[in-house]
Design an enzyme around this catalytic site. Structure first.
Site, short mmCIF file in Angstrom:
data_model
loop_
_atom_site.label_atom_id
_atom_site.label_comp_id
_atom_site.label_asym_id
_atom_site.label_seq_id
_atom_site.Cartn_x
_atom_site.Cartn_y
_atom_site.Cartn_z
N HIS A 176 -8.18 -5.51 -0.64
CA HIS A 176 -6.91 -4.86 -0.28
C HIS A 176 -6.21 -5.57 0.88
O HIS A 176 -4.98 -5.67 0.91
CB HIS A 176 -7.19 -3.40 0.08
CG HIS A 176 -5.96 -2.57 0.27
ND1 HIS A 176 -5.19 -2.14 -0.78
CD2 HIS A 176 -5.36 -2.10 1.40
CE1 HIS A 176 -4.18 -1.42 -0.32
NE2 HIS A 176 -4.25 -1.39 1.00
N CYS A 206 0.84 -1.20 0.00
CA CYS A 206 0.00 0.00 0.00
C CYS A 206 0.88 1.25 0.00
O CYS A 206 1.76 1.39 -0.85
CB CYS A 206 -0.96 -0.04 1.20
SG CYS A 206 -2.24 1.24 1.17
N ASP A 224 -10.21 -4.48 -4.79
CA ASP A 224 -9.51 -3.47 -3.99
C ASP A 224 -10.09 -2.09 -4.31
O ASP A 224 -9.80 -1.50 -5.35
CB ASP A 224 -8.02 -3.50 -4.30
CG ASP A 224 -7.19 -2.66 -3.34
OD1 ASP A 224 -7.78 -1.81 -2.64
OD2 ASP A 224 -5.97 -2.86 -3.28
#
Length: 350
Positions: A315, A128, A286
């Site tokens: 995610h 991320c 996601d």
């Protein structure tokens, strides 16, 4: 049936399971951040893996609990793993700059990992926001990267997603925000992600109660996994104020990373300077980092060895669910093994 349901619902009142349980040592500690080292019982691969999580979340998402830990699984395969634990910034960290963290801290994490393992380069996985920071660092300081894996990591910020729209809004006055708070408070950051899917928390608990009523695969491993993930999801941290300013004004509002306008330690951040093997991983469901914001990284670098992997899942769930050990984790492991030259350890031992 009613008695069974009542017994299952009673199980919801339980102590959250422990997290981050894979044995490790602290290689380096500075201010709030630490570098954690996870050594395999039998090392089969020469080049270690340095994992960089998002600064907004806690590191143990990569070592959630036995059976749901990417770190535990990698060490069982014979990899040595390092993880950056960003810690929890406090008021005095409001002046911590982007250069301090992405330049100095990450440079030190790479150097200490390589030195501890007696190698020149390390494989780097950034998850991320951590993947974005890793890519920025690699563009300026590429010398210690054996490879770069960007796991659900955004590099394009001009999309129509809600996070981008909100952040680019004129209503967000970053100067006034930081004058009021100093750091970017974690409750506000967490609330912004929750607003992306306002019904998500409710739907999770409806799903949990539904399993209790219907008694479908209702067991302690399921409950422990659910509550471990919830513990992590609600254990967020604030962002240092000056770093947050750069993250919002330059990276989000200015899309400076893709435009080549971002600077680190006074040097231009040119993603074309990344030439190490590159793996960009995205997930179908996601909604935080859609594929369109992550895969442009492959087009912006000079790497001759690039891989795009797109998998089902969300995610977080695609990284820590039970199915991750059959989908994502083997793909990661094989990709590193193929590019590591590390089979030398296995071959020499045999």
């Amino acid at each position: 049936m009613m008695l069974k349901t009542a017994q299952n619902l009673a199980k919801l009142r339980r102590t959250p399971p422990p997290v981050g349980q894979t044995p490790h040592s602290v290689v380096h500690q500075e201010n709030k951040w630490r570098l954690l080292r996870f050594e395999p019982k039998v090392q089969r691969y020469r080049t270690p893996i340095l994992m960089i999580p998002s600064m907004i979340n806690r590191w143990y998402v990569l070592d959630l609990m036995p059976g749901r830990s990417l770190t535990e699984w990698l060490t069982q395969q014979g990899h040595e793993v390092y993880i950056v634990d960003w810690g929890k910034p406090t008021d005095e960290d409001r002046h911590l700059r982007f250069d301090d963290v992405v330049g100095r801290y990450l440079r030190r994490a790479l150097r200490r990992s390589a030195k501890a393992s007696q190698v020149e380069k390390v494989h780097v996985l950034g998850y991320c926001m951590g993947g974005t920071l890793a890519a920025i660092h690699a563009a300026v300081y590429p010398e210690r990267f054996a490879s770069l894996t960007a796991l659900a990591a955004p590099v394009a910020f001009d999309d129509d997603g809600l996070l981008g729209v909100w952040t680019r809004s004129n209503a967000l006055d970053i100067d006034a925000f930081l004058r009021a708070f100093g750091n970017a408070p974690w409750p506000i950051l967490q609330a912004s992600f929750q607003l992306l899917k306002p019904t998500l928390n409710l739907s999770k608990w409806v799903f949990l109660v539904d399993r209790a009523v219907l008694d479908r695969a209702w067991d302690d491993p399921f409950l422990n996994g659910f509550f471990a993930k919830e513990r992590w999801a609600n254990d967020n941290v604030s962002l240092p104020g000056e770093l947050f300013r750069t993250w919002v004004q330059d990276i989000y509002q200015g899309d400076a990373l893709r435009a080549g306008a971002l600077r680190l330690d006074g040097r231009a951040v040119d993603l074309a300077q990344i030439c190490a093997p590159l793996h960009a991983i995205t997930f179908e469901d996601d909604y935080i980092v859609p594929k369109s914001t992550a895969q442009p990284l492959l087009e912006l670098t000079s790497s001759k060895d690039t891989t795009a992997t797109h998998l089902r899942g969300g995610h977080v769930g695609a990284v820590v669910s039970q199915s991750a050990s059959k989908r994502l984790w083997p793909i990661l492991q094989q990709w590193w093994a193929d590019r590591d030259g590390a089979r030398a350890l296995t071959l020499s031992a045999s």
